[in-house]
Design a protein around this motif. Structure first.
Motif, mmCIF file in Angstrom:
data_model
loop_
_atom_site.group_PDB
_atom_site.id
_atom_site.type_symbol
_atom_site.label_atom_id
_atom_site.label_comp_id
_atom_site.label_asym_id
_atom_site.label_seq_id
_atom_site.Cartn_x
_atom_site.Cartn_y
_atom_site.Cartn_z
ATOM 1 N N ARG A 182 4.234 15.723 -7.931
ATOM 2 C CA ARG A 182 5.589 14.719 -8.205
ATOM 3 C C ARG A 182 6.673 15.788 -7.731
ATOM 4 O O ARG A 182 7.552 15.141 -6.999
ATOM 5 C CB ARG A 182 5.879 14.823 -9.699
ATOM 6 N N ASP A 183 6.732 17.206 -7.747
ATOM 7 C CA ASP A 183 7.942 17.690 -7.505
ATOM 8 C C ASP A 183 8.354 17.890 -5.808
ATOM 9 O O ASP A 183 9.453 17.541 -5.307
ATOM 10 C CB ASP A 183 7.812 19.243 -7.974
ATOM 11 N N ASP A 184 7.112 18.117 -5.222
ATOM 12 C CA ASP A 184 7.209 18.168 -3.732
ATOM 13 C C ASP A 184 7.767 16.893 -3.136
ATOM 14 O O ASP A 184 8.380 16.686 -2.058
ATOM 15 C CB ASP A 184 5.782 18.627 -3.381
ATOM 16 N N LEU A 185 6.869 15.887 -3.698
ATOM 17 C CA LEU A 185 7.207 14.496 -2.978
ATOM 18 C C LEU A 185 8.791 14.344 -3.525
ATOM 19 O O LEU A 185 9.379 13.496 -2.484
ATOM 20 C CB LEU A 185 6.462 13.336 -3.638
ATOM 21 N N ASN A 186 9.240 14.249 -4.619
ATOM 22 C CA ASN A 186 10.556 14.005 -4.957
ATOM 23 C C ASN A 186 11.543 14.607 -4.125
ATOM 24 O O ASN A 186 12.456 14.245 -3.733
ATOM 25 C CB ASN A 186 10.927 14.420 -6.527
ATOM 26 N N ARG A 187 11.224 16.132 -3.957
ATOM 27 C CA ARG A 187 11.997 16.852 -2.826
ATOM 28 C C ARG A 187 12.206 16.144 -1.524
ATOM 29 O O ARG A 187 13.150 16.012 -0.920
ATOM 30 C CB ARG A 187 11.695 18.167 -2.914
ATOM 31 N N PHE A 200 0.719 -1.144 -0.013
ATOM 32 C CA PHE A 200 0.043 0.069 0.073
ATOM 33 C C PHE A 200 0.930 1.364 0.137
ATOM 34 O O PHE A 200 0.679 2.122 -0.645
ATOM 35 C CB PHE A 200 -1.071 -0.115 1.333
ATOM 36 N N LEU A 201 1.731 1.199 0.808
ATOM 37 C CA LEU A 201 2.958 2.474 0.928
ATOM 38 C C LEU A 201 3.558 2.859 -0.303
ATOM 39 O O LEU A 201 3.898 3.709 -1.059
ATOM 40 C CB LEU A 201 3.851 2.250 1.932
ATOM 41 N N GLN A 202 4.100 1.517 -0.937
ATOM 42 C CA GLN A 202 4.578 1.514 -2.500
ATOM 43 C C GLN A 202 3.744 2.130 -3.449
ATOM 44 O O GLN A 202 4.210 2.807 -4.158
ATOM 45 C CB GLN A 202 5.087 0.161 -2.608
ATOM 46 N N ALA A 203 2.411 1.508 -3.399
ATOM 47 C CA ALA A 203 1.587 2.204 -4.425
ATOM 48 C C ALA A 203 1.104 3.669 -4.108
ATOM 49 O O ALA A 203 1.281 4.443 -5.065
ATOM 50 C CB ALA A 203 0.228 1.395 -4.319
ATOM 51 N N THR A 204 1.294 4.030 -2.980
ATOM 52 C CA THR A 204 1.063 5.460 -2.675
ATOM 53 C C THR A 204 2.044 6.397 -3.258
ATOM 54 O O THR A 204 1.847 7.592 -3.725
ATOM 55 C CB THR A 204 0.886 5.776 -1.113
ATOM 56 N N VAL A 205 3.357 6.018 -2.995
ATOM 57 C CA VAL A 205 4.779 6.655 -3.572
ATOM 58 C C VAL A 205 4.490 6.570 -5.057
ATOM 59 O O VAL A 205 4.634 7.880 -5.597
ATOM 60 C CB VAL A 205 5.743 6.291 -3.020
ATOM 61 N N ALA A 206 4.279 5.368 -5.684
ATOM 62 C CA ALA A 206 4.349 5.411 -7.271
ATOM 63 C C ALA A 206 3.302 6.267 -7.786
ATOM 64 O O ALA A 206 3.366 6.828 -8.626
ATOM 65 C CB ALA A 206 4.274 3.778 -7.322
ATOM 66 N N PHE A 207 1.928 6.224 -7.129
ATOM 67 C CA PHE A 207 1.061 6.885 -8.036
ATOM 68 C C PHE A 207 1.094 8.561 -7.620
ATOM 69 O O PHE A 207 0.649 9.028 -8.464
ATOM 70 C CB PHE A 207 -0.265 6.461 -7.382
ATOM 71 N N ALA A 208 1.718 8.534 -6.572
ATOM 72 C CA ALA A 208 1.863 9.999 -6.258
ATOM 73 C C ALA A 208 2.899 10.598 -7.080
ATOM 74 O O ALA A 208 2.676 11.941 -7.631
ATOM 75 C CB ALA A 208 1.982 10.375 -4.749
ATOM 76 N N LEU A 209 3.852 9.892 -7.491
ATOM 77 C CA LEU A 209 4.943 10.441 -8.323
ATOM 78 C C LEU A 209 4.395 10.738 -9.547
ATOM 79 O O LEU A 209 5.381 11.360 -10.380
ATOM 80 C CB LEU A 209 6.291 9.408 -8.184
ATOM 81 N N ALA A 210 3.350 9.703 -10.058
ATOM 82 C CA ALA A 210 3.012 9.940 -11.456
ATOM 83 C C ALA A 210 2.062 11.092 -11.555
ATOM 84 O O ALA A 210 1.752 11.359 -12.790
ATOM 85 C CB ALA A 210 2.146 8.887 -11.678
#
Length: 297
Positions: free
Chosen positions: A279-284, A264-274
């Motif tokens: 994307r920019d805030d999360l990548n930072r 669930f956590l992996q999916a959250t990160v992957a879908f947010a980065l998409a």
């Protein structure tokens, strides 16, 4: 002439105990992945594949799931009054037309096969899809749409399949491959949760199926399988024995097991980065986390 697949069963009767205490009052299927419930991803995928009738196999405590798909006139009125048309458009995608959705109760947790069997009267003598909302698949073309297009060429029964590490095969239903044709394989058998080291392949079945009504007739026998449950895999394998072909389809996309916390956590990160807006805030932030982690080593 082959009938189109227009009905889908969503088995959502599970208690979601791996996500307690959240699932004490919130059905796991409406826990949010970024800003959409898990079940919304499955519904969107089903719609893209041409599904018109949505059948949910539920249990006690799932009323919030039913409410989610209902219209909310007061909320819609407020959004319209404030000119928030973008949010209104998003809200409309969660609504279901009258008669498009049905709810069936599974009173006892007797396995996935039993959950599918509970919907038999609404399926009748038609092919149907089964979708497990826990399996979220990120793909350019939705997974079930890929399968429907392949099914139009093959007929029979079709299951989504992916390679898994051999040591993890015992956690899945596994295909015994007769003929590997690339994206499609024909199966000579299927084994549910084989003992470690005994799996016939490492091609595992994941939560997307296109099945014929003969599978429901097999489930009528109520045969217990692995774990003492009525397994859908066993009913599909029985079709192979009676001469109905079963195909595995290697879908294009990335599958996330959202039935586990890590998945669930992996999916959250992957879908947010998409998402362009995230994307920019999360990548930072992720970069800062990695730097802090390295500094602490």
């Amino acid at each position: 002439m082959m009938r189109k697949v227009t009905k889908a069963i969503f088995p959502v009767a599970g208690l979601g105990t791996r996500f307690l205490p959240a699932t004490k009052s919130v059905p796991k299927e409406i826990m949010t992945l970024v800003d959409r419930p898990l079940v919304q991803y499955a519904i969107d995928e089903a719609r893209a594949a041409g599904i018109k009738e949505f059948i949910f196999v539920t249990s006690r405590g799932k009323s919030a799931l039913e409410d989610y798909f209902d219209h909310n006139p007061i909320l819609e009125q407020e959004l319209r009054k404030k000119g928030k048309t973008d949010l209104l458009d998003i809200l409309k995608t969660t609504n279901m037309d009258s008669g498009a959705i049905a709810y069936i109760r599974q009173h006892k947790a007797l396995g996935l096969g039993h959950a599918v069997w509970c919907a038999r009267r609404l399926i009748g003598n038609e092919p149907f899809a089964v979708m497990l909302p826990d399996d979220v698949i990120a793909a350019e073309k939705p997974c079930l749409q890929q399968m429907v297009e392949a099914y139009a060429e093959t007929g029979g029964n079709m299951v989504a399949a992916m390679e898994v590490p051999p040591e993890k095969a015992s956690a899945y239903g596994v295909l015994d491959v007769a003929d590997d044709m690339g994206s499609v394989v024909s199966a000579r058998g299927m084994v549910e949760k084989p003992e470690p080291g005994t799996a016939p392949s490492n091609l595992a079945v994941i939560g997307r199926y296109i099945l014929g009504p003969s599978v429901l007739r097999n489930l009528n026998k109520m045969k217990q399988g692995a774990g003492g449950e009525i397994q859908l895999t066993d009913a599909i394998a029985e079709d192979i024995e009676s001469g109905t072909p079963v195909y595995g389809y290697r879908f294009r996309g990335q599958r996330f097991d959202c039935g586990s916390k890590a998945g669930f956590l992996q999916a959250t990160v992957a879908f947010a980065l998409a998402r362009e807006d995230l994307r920019d805030d999360l990548n930072r932030y992720l970069g800062e986390v990695m730097q802090t982690s390295k500094a602490a080593e």
